[in-house]
Design an enzyme around this catalytic site. Structure first.
Site, PDB file in Angstrom:
ATOM      1  N   GLY A 100       0.809  -1.396  -0.039  1.00 37.25           N
ATOM      2  CA  GLY A 100      -0.278  -0.256  -0.133  1.00 37.25           C
ATOM      3  C   GLY A 100       0.895   1.412   0.162  1.00 37.25           C
ATOM      4  N   CYS A 121       5.921  -4.978   0.162  1.00 42.62           N
ATOM      5  CA  CYS A 121       5.966  -4.216   0.000  1.00 42.62           C
ATOM      6  C   CYS A 121       6.588  -2.672   1.047  1.00 42.62           C
ATOM      7  CB  CYS A 121       5.584  -3.226  -0.901  1.00 42.62           C
ATOM      8  SG  CYS A 121       5.856  -2.947  -2.346  1.00 42.62           S
ATOM      9  N   ARG A 128      12.976   2.858   0.160  1.00 38.70           N
ATOM     10  CA  ARG A 128      11.931   3.532  -0.567  1.00 38.70           C
ATOM     11  C   ARG A 128      12.332   4.019  -1.720  1.00 38.70           C
ATOM     12  NH1 ARG A 128       8.319   8.235   0.908  1.00 38.70           N
ATOM     13  NH2 ARG A 128       6.231   7.179   0.116  1.00 38.70           N
ATOM     14  N   ARG A 131       6.174   0.443  -7.268  1.00 41.09           N
ATOM     15  CA  ARG A 131       7.518   1.216  -6.447  1.00 41.09           C
ATOM     16  C   ARG A 131       7.489   0.322  -5.387  1.00 41.09           C
ATOM     17  NH1 ARG A 131       6.124   6.310  -8.112  1.00 41.09           N
ATOM     18  NH2 ARG A 131       6.268   6.896  -6.123  1.00 41.09           N
ATOM     19  N   HIS A 135       5.002  -8.765  -4.022  1.00 42.08           N
ATOM     20  CA  HIS A 135       3.851  -8.646  -4.337  1.00 42.08           C
ATOM     21  C   HIS A 135       3.024 -10.027  -4.388  1.00 42.08           C
ATOM     22  CE1 HIS A 135       2.576  -4.321  -2.893  1.00 42.08           C
ATOM     23  NE2 HIS A 135       3.345  -4.746  -4.050  1.00 42.08           N
ATOM     24  N   GLU A 164       0.368 -11.236  -3.067  1.00 44.31           N
ATOM     25  CA  GLU A 164      -0.910 -11.867  -2.867  1.00 44.31           C
ATOM     26  C   GLU A 164      -1.621 -11.620  -4.200  1.00 44.31           C
ATOM     27  OE1 GLU A 164       0.669  -9.641  -2.136  1.00 44.31           O
ATOM     28  OE2 GLU A 164       0.367  -6.867  -1.902  1.00 44.31           O
TER      29      GLU A 164
END
Ligand code: GLN
Length: 203
Positions: A48, A80, A109, A142, A182, A184
């Site tokens: 997120g 992430c 980041r 990102r 990710h 998921e």
């Protein structure tokens, strides 16, 4: 015994993690309150926006309870933004951004830069034995990478080719797992199964 695994449900791709955990053999529950946190055997911190999740953690009065639980050894998996939240040190964060910590790493980041904001690649992941034959298809959005790891941290995966070759994108320290990517959203359950196994073995 089926472990109960929470997904921090303040922002991000919560539903995808709940679905993946259920499919991987856990009882998955959303966590928004300290009492819900107290009832889980492990916690997933979703992808997120880490700065937003950081602020919401404080508004929902979950920041300190979660930091304490991680400090006491609650198994955790961060993908992430979740990796950023678990990192002891962060570069490229906003000036007031805090992390929960628990993982002796420095993350950078938005590390992959503008040209490659989002990309997909195949990875061999240590701890996922068959990823040598069937690589993990990793989706990066990102994403952060891991800039430094402390002595107790195992590197589980590095980017294998391209501009970012060699960058660390999956790590484990004790019962804390983190990936820059990710799983998921790719439908590959192997990382969630690995985390369910970590939580089960600890219980
Ligand atoms: N760039 C986001 C952050 O800094 C992470 C992106 C993601 O979770 N997909 O929190």
């Amino acid at each position: 015994m089926t472990p109960t695994i929470g997904v921090l449900a303040l922002q991000g791709d919560v539903r995808e993690h709940l679905t993946a955990l259920d499919a991987a053999g856990a009882t998955a529950v959303a966590v928004r309150r300290p009492a819900e946190l107290a009832a889980v055997d492990g916690i997933v911190l979703p992808g997120g926006e880490s700065t937003t999740i950081d602020k919401l953690l404080r508004i929902f009065e979950l920041f300190e309870p979660l930091r304490a639980a991680l400090g006491a050894g609650l198994p955790a998996y961060g993908s992430c933004a979740g990796m950023i939240l678990l990192a002891d040190r962060i570069t490229g964060g906003t000036s007031d951004q805090q992390t929960l910590g628990g993982l002796d790493i420095t993350v950078r980041r938005n590390a992959f830069g503008r040209q490659v904001d989002s990309f997909e690649t195949d990875l061999v992941v240590e701890g996922i034995a068959d990823s040598h034959e069937t690589p993990v298809h990793a989706v990066f959005i990102r994403a952060p990478w891991v800039e430094e790891v402390g002595p107790g941290v195992r590197v589980l995966a590095r980017v294998e080719s391209g501009q970012a070759a060699g960058r660390i994108v999956a790590v484990r320290e004790r019962d804390v797992l983190a990936t820059s990517f990710h799983p998921e959203i790719s439908g590959d359950l192997r990382l969630h199964r690995l985390f369910v196994q970590i939580v089960t073995e600890r219980g």
